[in-house]
Design a protein around this motif. Structure first.
Motif, short mmCIF file in Angstrom:
data_model
loop_
_atom_site.label_atom_id
_atom_site.label_comp_id
_atom_site.label_asym_id
_atom_site.label_seq_id
_atom_site.Cartn_x
_atom_site.Cartn_y
_atom_site.Cartn_z
N THR A 84 0.83 -1.21 0.00
CA THR A 84 0.00 0.00 0.00
C THR A 84 0.86 1.25 0.00
O THR A 84 0.64 2.19 -0.78
N ASP A 144 -6.63 -0.96 -3.94
CA ASP A 144 -5.79 -1.51 -2.87
C ASP A 144 -6.47 -2.70 -2.20
O ASP A 144 -7.67 -2.67 -1.96
N ASN A 145 -5.70 -3.71 -1.91
CA ASN A 145 -6.19 -4.91 -1.19
C ASN A 145 -7.21 -5.70 -2.02
O ASN A 145 -8.36 -5.87 -1.62
MG LIG Z 1 -2.04 -2.92 2.15
#
Ligand SMILES: [Mg+2]
Ligand SMILES: Nc1ncnc2c1ncn2[C@@H]1O[C@H](COP(=O)(O)OP(=O)(O)O)[C@@H](O)[C@H]1O
Length: 301
Positions: free
Chosen positions: A115, A183-184
């Motif tokens: 991230t 993200d993720n």
């Molecule tokens: Mg992350």
């Protein structure tokens, strides 16, 4: 700008909605006017702006709204509260990948720094994308079918008549020269993959940077495996620099003679972590081990 082109207030409203890729019926419903009246306004806009078709009108609308925002592209990246340390090589390599490819997946185990690296690269690349950068955290999404809805919320798109949420997002980003950071993705890969296939096909100027513990398995994906922070050197590696900085932040500054010890702690921890939790993408060996300095792609399988 509107006045210069001889465009009325009502025509400007219609233009803005055409920029959102609404149909004439949808524009009419929004403005409480008939479809026939919308058609008249659209013809008038085509003539006054010398636009060959509706798509060109939508582009004009996008450009005008950008100028109206002061020429600034949308930038919606979260600001981390701690400093970013090192990663010079990875920043360069990932930035290059994002420039050259339309869908890049930064892949690595939890906590490796996906991230933070994606955010650093996106912030640095923001100026290269005329319509800006958006960041979508998929952690709160548990249903893979809701990936499009999460993106819609992040870019400020509401539900549109006669369109699914995914279609609305694609329509809104169709002409945008933008970077979307997802993200993720790992826990909703089943939803991300088909959504991305349609999104990238419908939005030719859009680039997507995804972070995920595992690759997304889409055909156009460019995988960038994220290695642990560098461990070379005695106390001047990225890992040791982060350790020293965070130790100092909590009131525990280390003396220069302790720096080597800090580097050793980082080495030991990373070696344990790599043995226990992750293998290079596609590596079938459950007993895979890596020295802290080995490349995550060099398992030899
Ligand atoms: Mg992350
Ligand atoms: N280069 C870096 N500089 C400073 N802090 C970092 C860096 N990389 C990771 N971190 C910190 O390490 C932790 C894990 O990083 P994160 O990016 O959330 O990992 P991931 O997304 O792979 O799970 C976070 O607290 C983050 O702020």
């Amino acid at each position: 700008m509107v006045a210069q082109a001889g465009i009325s207030v009502r025509e400007a409203e219609v233009l803005s909605l055409v920029g959102e890729h609404l149909s004439n019926a949808e524009v009419g419903a929004r403005l409480y006017i008939s479809v026939r009246t919308v058609e008249t306004h659209v013809s008038s806009l085509l003539r006054k702006l010398g636009a060959p078709d509706r798509r060109a009108l939508a582009q004009v609308a996008t450009e005008w709204s950008r100028v109206a925002r002061g020429g600034k592209a949308a930038s919606a990246l979260p600001s981390p509260v701690t400093s970013f340390v090192g990663r010079a090589q990875e920043r360069g390599a990932l930035a290059e990948a994002v420039t050259a490819h339309r869908q890049v997946s930064a892949v690595g185990p939890g906590g490796v720094g996906k991230t933070r690296l994606a955010l650093a690269v996106a912030a640095a690349a923001a100026g290269d994308f005329a319509d800006g950068v958006w960041f979508v955290d998929l952690v709160p999404i548990t249903d893979p079918a809701m990936v499009g809805a999460a993106v819609a919320a992040a870019i400020g798109i509401g539900e549109q008549q006669n369109r699914t949420m995914d279609e609305s997002v694609i329509a809104a980003l169709a002409d945008r020269h933008a970077l979307l950071v997802l993200d993720n993705c790992e826990h909703v890969r089943d939803g991300v993959a088909p959504f991305l296939e349609r999104l990238l096909a419908g939005c030719p100027r859009l680039t997507v940077l995804a972070t995920s513990r595992a690759r997304l398995m889409v055909p156009f994906e460019r995988v960038y495996p994220i290695p642990p922070l560098s461990l070379t050197g005695d106390g001047d590696s990225d890992a040791a620099a982060l350790f020293l900085e965070r130790a100092a932040a909590v009131g525990w500054p280390l003396a220069p003679e302790q720096h080597q010890q800090a580097a050793e702690i980082c080495r030991g921890w990373t070696a344990w972590r790599w043995r226990s939790s992750w293998r290079p993408p596609g590596c079938p060996r459950s007993d895979w081990t890596a020295s802290p300095t080995s490349s995550p792609t060099s398992c030899g399988c």
